[in-house]
Structures are given as C-alpha cells and as structure tokens.
Design a protein around this motif. Structure first.
Motif, PDB file in Angstrom:
ATOM      1  N   UNK A  31       7.847  26.425  51.016  1.00 29.01           N
ATOM      2  CA  UNK A  31       8.474  25.282  51.965  1.00 29.01           C
ATOM      3  C   UNK A  31       7.956  24.003  51.613  1.00 29.01           C
ATOM      4  N   UNK A  32       8.732  22.967  51.438  1.00 27.54           N
ATOM      5  CA  UNK A  32       8.246  21.582  51.350  1.00 27.54           C
ATOM      6  C   UNK A  32       7.695  21.172  52.655  1.00 27.54           C
ATOM      7  N   UNK A  33       8.229  21.586  53.838  1.00 30.61           N
ATOM      8  CA  UNK A  33       7.698  20.863  55.270  1.00 30.61           C
ATOM      9  C   UNK A  33       6.027  21.635  55.203  1.00 30.61           C
ATOM     10  N   UNK A  34       5.857  22.952  54.901  1.00 29.87           N
ATOM     11  CA  UNK A  34       4.582  23.202  54.908  1.00 29.87           C
ATOM     12  C   UNK A  34       3.701  22.724  53.997  1.00 29.87           C
ATOM     13  N   UNK A  35       4.448  22.430  52.546  1.00 27.74           N
ATOM     14  CA  UNK A  35       3.335  21.969  51.467  1.00 27.74           C
ATOM     15  C   UNK A  35       2.790  20.472  51.847  1.00 27.74           C
ATOM     16  N   UNK A  51      15.199  19.046  55.486  1.00 24.38           N
ATOM     17  CA  UNK A  51      16.612  19.067  54.656  1.00 24.38           C
ATOM     18  C   UNK A  51      16.374  19.990  52.989  1.00 24.38           C
ATOM     19  N   UNK A  52      15.430  19.377  52.742  1.00 24.92           N
ATOM     20  CA  UNK A  52      15.060  20.008  51.103  1.00 24.92           C
ATOM     21  C   UNK A  52      14.751  21.705  51.293  1.00 24.92           C
ATOM     22  N   UNK A  53      14.168  21.899  52.550  1.00 25.12           N
ATOM     23  CA  UNK A  53      13.888  23.495  52.568  1.00 25.12           C
ATOM     24  C   UNK A  53      15.205  23.979  52.851  1.00 25.12           C
ATOM     25  N   UNK A  54      16.085  23.635  53.798  1.00 25.62           N
ATOM     26  CA  UNK A  54      17.547  24.079  53.953  1.00 25.62           C
ATOM     27  C   UNK A  54      18.325  24.057  52.644  1.00 25.62           C
ATOM     28  N   UNK A  56      17.097  24.171  49.549  1.00 24.88           N
ATOM     29  CA  UNK A  56      16.561  25.299  48.622  1.00 24.88           C
ATOM     30  C   UNK A  56      16.936  26.955  49.155  1.00 24.88           C
ATOM     31  N   UNK A  57      17.158  26.921  50.330  1.00 27.92           N
ATOM     32  CA  UNK A  57      17.431  28.113  50.970  1.00 27.92           C
ATOM     33  C   UNK A  57      18.958  28.417  50.491  1.00 27.92           C
ATOM     34  N   UNK A  58      19.794  27.453  50.877  1.00 31.66           N
ATOM     35  CA  UNK A  58      21.136  27.601  50.357  1.00 31.66           C
ATOM     36  C   UNK A  58      21.580  28.003  48.957  1.00 31.66           C
ATOM     37  N   UNK A  59      20.612  27.260  48.168  1.00 29.32           N
ATOM     38  CA  UNK A  59      20.566  27.583  46.598  1.00 29.32           C
ATOM     39  C   UNK A  59      20.123  28.816  46.290  1.00 29.32           C
ATOM     40  N   UNK A  60      19.071  29.337  46.817  1.00 27.19           N
ATOM     41  CA  UNK A  60      18.793  30.546  46.815  1.00 27.19           C
ATOM     42  C   UNK A  60      19.469  31.657  47.005  1.00 27.19           C
ATOM     43  N   UNK A  61      20.339  31.558  48.411  1.00 25.32           N
ATOM     44  CA  UNK A  61      21.410  32.478  48.564  1.00 25.32           C
ATOM     45  C   UNK A  61      22.518  32.352  47.590  1.00 25.32           C
ATOM     46  N   UNK A  62      22.922  31.216  47.261  1.00 23.09           N
ATOM     47  CA  UNK A  62      23.917  31.060  46.363  1.00 23.09           C
ATOM     48  C   UNK A  62      23.685  31.757  44.845  1.00 23.09           C
TER      49      UNK A  62
END
Length: 109
Positions: A31-35, A51-54, A56-62
């Motif tokens: 997580x960028x937020x946690x890091x 936004x970067x975390x969201x 990243x999650x979208x890219x991972x799902x794709x």
C-alpha cells in the motif's frame, strides 16, 4: 492505438503471467498509503497515495483476469489500468526526487 498498447494487449492476452510485485495477499498488503504514512500527511499526498492504491488494485485484477483468460477484453483492461496507474507512479517518483527528505518509507512497496 499505439505500438505499446498493441504490445501490452497482445502479451496480456497471449501469455499467462503473474506480477508478484503488484498482486498481494492479505498477509502482505502492499500500500502506498501505508508506506508513506509518516511522511505523506499532506492532503494532496494522501489523495494521490489512495488513488495509486486503487489503481494498483485495478491493475492487479486486470492482470489476474488476463492470465486466467476469464475476460475477453483482457488486453484492453490491462492497457487501460496501466495507463491509469503509470502517471500516479510518475507523480510519486517526481515528488520523491524533488523532496528526498520526504521519500522515507514506513513499509515495503
């Protein structure tokens, strides 16, 4: 469509590949937020990291759906998700280069 987009679509729909630096388990959540929790207290930074975390999650799902062949438009989804994710990464890197004292991480990315 650019050559890069065409290549990403071809590779993501042809080869089943994993991206372990993006895909995470519940044990090790990236997580960028946690890091950037300590140094990222500015509201703009907080918005960017969430936004970067969201993205990243979208890219991972794709990427997962492309590797499993569960989505007919997998190449387009990967390309669109990467197009959304990359500018955020660039913005974070530029911020870190401009303010190296604020580039300390609290956790692994």
């Amino acid at each position: 469509m650019t050559d890069v987009e065409s290549l990403v679509r071809l590779v993501s729909s042809t080869y089943a590949f994993r991206c372990p630096s993006i895909i995470h388990s519940s044990k090790q959540k990236l997580s960028f937020t946690q890091s950037f929790k300590t140094t990222g207290s500015h509201p703009t930074t907080q918005a960017l990291t969430s936004q970067a975390d969201a993205a990243r999650e979208k890219l991972a799902i794709a990427l997962v759906s492309a590797s499993h062949g569960t989505n007919n438009g997998a190449g387009t989804n990967v390309s669109n998700a990467a197009r959304e994710y990359l500018p955020m990464i660039h913005q974070i890197l530029v911020s870190c280069a401009a303010q190296p004292e604020m580039a300390r991480l609290d956790g692994k990315l």
